[in-house]
Design an enzyme around this catalytic site. Structure first.
Site, mmCIF file in Angstrom:
data_model
loop_
_atom_site.group_PDB
_atom_site.id
_atom_site.type_symbol
_atom_site.label_atom_id
_atom_site.label_comp_id
_atom_site.label_asym_id
_atom_site.label_seq_id
_atom_site.Cartn_x
_atom_site.Cartn_y
_atom_site.Cartn_z
ATOM 1 N N ARG A 1 0.843 -1.193 0.000
ATOM 2 C CA ARG A 1 0.000 0.000 0.000
ATOM 3 C C ARG A 1 0.880 1.246 0.000
ATOM 4 O O ARG A 1 1.979 1.238 0.536
ATOM 5 C CB ARG A 1 -0.884 0.032 1.257
ATOM 6 C CG ARG A 1 -2.003 -0.969 1.245
ATOM 7 C CD ARG A 1 -2.906 -0.823 2.467
ATOM 8 N NE ARG A 1 -2.193 -1.141 3.686
ATOM 9 C CZ ARG A 1 -1.749 -0.261 4.565
ATOM 10 N NH1 ARG A 1 -1.951 1.036 4.383
ATOM 11 N NH2 ARG A 1 -1.109 -0.644 5.643
ATOM 12 N N TYR B 1 -1.340 -3.788 -6.584
ATOM 13 C CA TYR B 1 -0.994 -4.574 -5.384
ATOM 14 C C TYR B 1 -1.999 -4.432 -4.232
ATOM 15 O O TYR B 1 -2.401 -3.320 -3.875
ATOM 16 C CB TYR B 1 0.392 -4.173 -4.872
ATOM 17 C CG TYR B 1 1.079 -5.296 -4.113
ATOM 18 C CD1 TYR B 1 1.907 -6.191 -4.772
ATOM 19 C CD2 TYR B 1 0.869 -5.490 -2.748
ATOM 20 C CE1 TYR B 1 2.524 -7.246 -4.100
ATOM 21 C CE2 TYR B 1 1.480 -6.539 -2.067
ATOM 22 C CZ TYR B 1 2.308 -7.413 -2.751
ATOM 23 O OH TYR B 1 2.913 -8.449 -2.086
ATOM 24 N N LYS C 1 -9.347 -2.750 2.133
ATOM 25 C CA LYS C 1 -9.179 -1.535 2.940
ATOM 26 C C LYS C 1 -10.072 -0.393 2.452
ATOM 27 O O LYS C 1 -10.622 0.367 3.248
ATOM 28 C CB LYS C 1 -7.713 -1.080 2.926
ATOM 29 C CG LYS C 1 -6.749 -2.126 3.477
ATOM 30 C CD LYS C 1 -7.109 -2.496 4.878
ATOM 31 C CE LYS C 1 -6.609 -3.835 5.328
ATOM 32 N NZ LYS C 1 -5.358 -4.054 5.861
ATOM 33 N N HIS D 1 -10.219 -2.557 11.893
ATOM 34 C CA HIS D 1 -9.079 -3.317 11.358
ATOM 35 C C HIS D 1 -8.717 -4.396 12.381
ATOM 36 O O HIS D 1 -7.708 -4.303 13.065
ATOM 37 C CB HIS D 1 -7.918 -2.344 11.133
ATOM 38 C CG HIS D 1 -6.761 -2.923 10.372
ATOM 39 N ND1 HIS D 1 -5.500 -2.382 10.426
ATOM 40 C CD2 HIS D 1 -6.663 -3.979 9.531
ATOM 41 C CE1 HIS D 1 -4.682 -3.082 9.645
ATOM 42 N NE2 HIS D 1 -5.365 -4.047 9.104
ATOM 43 N N SER E 1 -0.835 -3.107 10.444
ATOM 44 C CA SER E 1 -0.417 -4.024 9.386
ATOM 45 C C SER E 1 0.899 -4.705 9.772
ATOM 46 O O SER E 1 1.800 -4.059 10.314
ATOM 47 C CB SER E 1 -0.231 -3.253 8.083
ATOM 48 O OG SER E 1 -1.446 -2.607 7.757
ATOM 49 N N CYS F 1 1.539 -6.794 12.132
ATOM 50 C CA CYS F 1 1.803 -6.867 13.571
ATOM 51 C C CYS F 1 1.104 -8.041 14.237
ATOM 52 O O CYS F 1 0.930 -8.060 15.453
ATOM 53 C CB CYS F 1 1.417 -5.564 14.249
ATOM 54 S SG CYS F 1 2.510 -4.205 13.799
ATOM 55 N N ASP G 1 -8.512 -9.793 9.451
ATOM 56 C CA ASP G 1 -8.114 -8.425 9.079
ATOM 57 C C ASP G 1 -9.212 -7.384 9.290
ATOM 58 O O ASP G 1 -8.917 -6.269 9.688
ATOM 59 C CB ASP G 1 -7.684 -8.419 7.606
ATOM 60 C CG ASP G 1 -6.831 -7.215 7.236
ATOM 61 O OD1 ASP G 1 -5.902 -6.907 7.994
ATOM 62 O OD2 ASP G 1 -7.104 -6.581 6.202
ATOM 63 N N ARG H 1 2.938 -11.898 -0.155
ATOM 64 C CA ARG H 1 1.638 -12.244 0.421
ATOM 65 C C ARG H 1 1.088 -13.536 -0.161
ATOM 66 O O ARG H 1 1.433 -13.926 -1.275
ATOM 67 C CB ARG H 1 0.632 -11.127 0.104
ATOM 68 C CG ARG H 1 0.977 -9.780 0.747
ATOM 69 C CD ARG H 1 0.206 -9.555 2.010
ATOM 70 N NE ARG H 1 0.698 -8.399 2.754
ATOM 71 C CZ ARG H 1 0.133 -7.995 3.893
ATOM 72 N NH1 ARG H 1 -0.910 -8.627 4.398
ATOM 73 N NH2 ARG H 1 0.621 -6.967 4.547
HETATM 74 P P1 GTP Z 1 -1.476 -7.465 7.747
HETATM 75 O O1 GTP Z 1 -1.949 -8.586 6.878
HETATM 76 O O2 GTP Z 1 -0.490 -6.565 7.104
HETATM 77 O O3 GTP Z 1 -2.609 -6.694 8.339
HETATM 78 O O4 GTP Z 1 -0.607 -8.147 8.938
HETATM 79 P P2 GTP Z 1 -1.054 -8.933 10.243
HETATM 80 O O5 GTP Z 1 -1.397 -7.974 11.330
HETATM 81 O O6 GTP Z 1 -2.063 -9.947 9.897
HETATM 82 O O7 GTP Z 1 0.325 -9.632 10.696
HETATM 83 P P3 GTP Z 1 0.808 -11.159 10.592
HETATM 84 O O8 GTP Z 1 0.027 -12.061 11.491
HETATM 85 O O9 GTP Z 1 0.867 -11.531 9.166
HETATM 86 O O10 GTP Z 1 2.272 -11.048 11.189
HETATM 87 C C1 GTP Z 1 3.236 -10.190 10.635
HETATM 88 C C2 GTP Z 1 4.605 -10.595 11.071
HETATM 89 O O11 GTP Z 1 4.687 -10.615 12.502
HETATM 90 C C3 GTP Z 1 5.011 -11.981 10.594
HETATM 91 O O12 GTP Z 1 6.349 -11.951 10.176
HETATM 92 C C4 GTP Z 1 4.849 -12.840 11.826
HETATM 93 O O13 GTP Z 1 5.716 -13.939 11.819
HETATM 94 C C5 GTP Z 1 5.168 -11.871 12.960
HETATM 95 N N1 GTP Z 1 4.459 -12.237 14.194
HETATM 96 C C6 GTP Z 1 3.132 -12.507 14.327
HETATM 97 N N2 GTP Z 1 2.820 -12.864 15.602
HETATM 98 C C7 GTP Z 1 3.974 -12.806 16.295
HETATM 99 C C8 GTP Z 1 4.327 -13.063 17.675
HETATM 100 O O14 GTP Z 1 3.486 -13.410 18.518
HETATM 101 N N3 GTP Z 1 5.632 -12.875 18.011
HETATM 102 C C9 GTP Z 1 6.579 -12.490 17.103
HETATM 103 N N4 GTP Z 1 7.820 -12.318 17.526
HETATM 104 N N5 GTP Z 1 6.289 -12.253 15.796
HETATM 105 C C10 GTP Z 1 5.017 -12.404 15.397
HETATM 106 C C1 SPV Z 2 -2.517 -4.344 5.496
HETATM 107 O O1 SPV Z 2 -1.581 -3.657 5.068
HETATM 108 O O2 SPV Z 2 -3.089 -4.092 6.581
HETATM 109 C C2 SPV Z 2 -2.962 -5.517 4.718
HETATM 110 C C3 SPV Z 2 -2.438 -5.663 3.366
HETATM 111 O O3 SPV Z 2 -3.772 -6.289 5.179
HETATM 112 S S1 SPV Z 2 -3.324 -4.705 2.243
HETATM 113 O O4 SPV Z 2 -4.445 -5.476 1.740
HETATM 114 O O5 SPV Z 2 -2.391 -4.403 1.140
HETATM 115 O O6 SPV Z 2 -3.811 -3.500 2.845
HETATM 116 MN MN MN Z 3 -4.270 -5.916 7.474
#
Ligand code: GTP
Ligand code: SPV
Ligand code: MN
Length: 597
Positions: free
Chosen positions: A70, A211, A220, A240, A262, A264, A287, A379
């Site tokens: 994004r 993307y 979003k 979110h 995002s 996190c 999400d 992704r």
């Molecule tokens: P978006 O799709 O962008 O909204 O991301 P998200 O909030 O769904 O994050 P996601 O669960 O994909 O995690 C993002 C990154 O954080 C990845 O590299 C994970 O491995 C890492 N991660 C997730 N949970 C944990 C945790 O409990 N501890 C640690 N150290 N890393 C984590």
């Molecule tokens: C985020 O960035 O929070 C995502 C990926 O879930 S996107 O769909 O590109 O916004």
């Molecule tokens: Mn997201």
């Protein structure tokens, strides 16, 4: 399909867009498997997609190296008055923005097919659902929308002749001259990209990027920016957040919704496999969460999506076994590396890295290469139906009653592992002052730590000051039926740079504490920042942790917290007259508790 459409307003919008963008042909999407397979076959033929020998019905795409996430700096909220967009959104006058974008859209689809995608966010016919229609010249967007939303003729039937829909116009912004060959990932240069929202007319115009959230407009753009502005008018919430069902050994269910910025940890927490015996977790969403007060007086949530668009790097058997299983079939991969035996690979996958791979830019890669093989924001797009922990009634139109709300972010210092709000108003302060360190999910350079209120900084479709007020008002309506509010930080690091908390499945220990709090089974100690676990309050049985780490994770770093306050106040000060007295009272409260006043 066009003949299934009985909606004159939709037909005339499609005709207008065709006249402006001048595609070679128009295709109305029916959402069928046949359509998906045909588009995929065409993209493989054109060299835009690579079928993966190791994973049935899986395909790899490589984006243009400039189009990988994004772009917040090119994302606009266009309202008649800039005040209605507020200080956290980029604003351009609607007439001016439409003039600029109309010039870009003029003939932008020449040489391409224009796809019309009728889709529903939320179960078709649910009182919580919204219908959108995306027009796009990107077949990649079409196949992703097939997975992420409910696409097809049923949506047109539901729309009937006079139903309401949210028009979502998208072009990759790369017209083809007669005879000109296409590239694998067409897009426009950065200065021509616009991801624009017109909340006063429920309209989305996106140009120049193919993307993720820039191009899959149900995500979003519709489900957060436009939906949050509708939700404010209609008295509900578009957040979110992940949605998770947890069941304790006695069979009691808890529904949890969590907002993290995002990259996190939402997807990981949504698919958690609890490490504590007897506890079970089921995924509802990863999400986006739409919540309404239902007749029982409680906040009920649905996940409006039907798939997961998740971060690939870091996904492994150890971190997310559920996703690992989910991704074996029927998945689209974007910007992952390709191995010699026809599989995908990314950093921190299981096992040793391959000796050789093709990286996300299509170049040869070995473990000695100085660059990552997969882009950090690579992704997967996977259907929810493939998720082994997805609850069977996940698309119940009534939604699930939420017991617990969690806020969080990625902070290597100061913020402890978990704390609970004193009450709803304090919980709103916790959400409003949330902060996180930068990740790869956005292309723009942001400061190392930024305030990301409710993880909605890039996604709030109106003045964020009014959004805070909306949260207070929802709390007033919910009264004693309001969910409890917690804040977590899985990302604390020691001075030596290692994670202090093991995270992932072990996060279930923290969730258990929250559930026990809801049931009044465990006490908490009152601190300056909120209610915190007492010693032994978090079940650590079977987990061995270095001595001192837990103390550090649950320590209130008073000096560090004092340091947070000026930045929080600076952040709040931008809302001017839109800032609410109830948050001002919260700031005064924490200042006093920290001994600043
Ligand atoms: P978006 O799709 O962008 O909204 O991301 P998200 O909030 O769904 O994050 P996601 O669960 O994909 O995690 C993002 C990154 O954080 C990845 O590299 C994970 O491995 C890492 N991660 C997730 N949970 C944990 C945790 O409990 N501890 C640690 N150290 N890393 C984590
Ligand atoms: C985020 O960035 O929070 C995502 C990926 O879930 S996107 O769909 O590109 O916004
Ligand atoms: Mn997201």
């Amino acid at each position: 399909m066009a003949d299934v459409c009985r909606h004159e307003g939709l037909k005339s919008w499609v005709a207008e867009v065709a006249a402006m963008c001048r595609p070679d042909r128009t295709h109305w999407c029916d959402g069928s498997k046949g359509e998906y397979d045909l588009l995929m076959a065409q993209m493989v033929e054109a060299g835009a997609a690579v079928p993966l020998e190791k994973r049935p019905n899986c395909f790899l795409f490589r984006s243009d190296p400039t189009d990988v996430a994004r772009v917040e700096a090119r994302t606009y909220l266009s309202t008649a008055s800039p005040e209605d967009a507020g200080p956290t959104n980029n604003w351009i006058d609607p007439a001016e923005l439409k003039r600029t974008m109309t010039a870009l859209y003029d003939g932008c689809m020449s040489g391409r097919t224009m796809y019309v995608i009728p889709f529903s966010m939320g179960p078709i016919g649910s009182p919580l659902a919204k219908i959108g229609v995306q027009i796009t010249d990107s077949p990649y967007a079409v196949v992703n929308m097939h997975i992420m939303t409910r696409v097809g003729s049923k949506v047109l039937e539901e729309l009937g002749s006079g139903g309401e829909f949210i028009p979502c116009l998208h072009s990759v912004g790369a017209p083809l001259a007669p005879g000109e060959a296409d590239v694998p990932w067409p897009c426009a240069p950065m200065e021509e990209k616009y991801i624009s929202h017109f909340p006063e007319e429920n309209l989305i115009w996106s140009y120049g990027s193919g993307y993720g959230g820039n191009a899959l407009l149900g995500k979003k753009c519709l489900s957060l920016r436009i939906a949050s502005s509708i939700a404010r008018r209609e008295g509900w919430m578009a957040e979110h957040m992940l949605i998770l069902r947890l069941t304790n050994p006695e069979g009691r269910q808890y529904h949890i919704a969590g907002a993290f910025p995002s990259a996190c940890g939402k997807t990981n927490l949504a698919m958690i496999r609890p490490t504590i015996p007897g506890w079970k977790a089921e995924t509802i969403g990863d999400d986006i969460c739409w919540m309404k007060v239902r007749p029982d007086g409680r906040l009920h949530a649905i996940n409006p999506e039907t798939g997961f668009f998740g971060v690939a790097p870091g996904t492994s058997h150890a971190s997310n076994p559920v996703a690992t299983e989910m991704l074996m079939e029927d998945t689209i991969f974007t910007n992952c590396a390709l191995t010699g035996d026809g599989d995908v690979w990314w950093e921190d996958m299981d096992g040793p890295p391959p000796d050789h791979a093709i990286d996300w830019k299509g170049k040869d890669w070995t473990p000695d290469s100085a660059v990552p093989a997969a882009h950090p924001n690579a992704r997967f797009t996977a259907p929810a139906s493939r998720c082994p922990t997805e609850i069977h009634d996940w698309d119940d139109p009534e939604g699930v009653p939420i017991d617990i709300l969690i806020f969080g972010g990625r902070r290597s210092s100061v913020i402890p592992l978990v704390y609970e709000s004193f009450d709803w108003d304090h919980g709103v302060f916790m959400g409003a002052s949330a902060s996180s360190e930068a990740t790869a999910a956005i292309l723009d350079k942001v400061s190392p730590v930024r305030r990301d209120p409710f993880a909605m900084q890039p996604f709030c479709g109106y003045n964020m000051g009014d959004y805070f007020q909306h949260w207070f008002e929802m709390g007033d309506r919910l009264g004693d039926k309001a969910p409890r509010i917690f804040y977590v930080n899985w990302f604390r690091k020691g001075e030596d740079g290692r994670w202090l908390w093991p995270g992932f499945g072990e996060n279930s220990r923290v969730l258990k504490w929250m559930c026990d709090r809801v049931d009044g089974k465990v006490g908490a100690r009152e601190t300056a920042i909120g209610l915190m676990p007492e010693e032994g309050g978090i079940d650590l049985s079977g987990l061995s942790m270095p001595v001192g780490d837990m103390e550090e994770l649950l320590r209130v770093d008073v000096e560090g917290w004092r340091g947070e306050i000026p930045d929080t106040e600076r952040h709040f000060s931008q809302f001017g007259s839109h800032f609410t007295d109830r948050l001002r009272a919260q700031v005064a409260g924490i200042r006093k508790r920290l001994g600043l006043d």
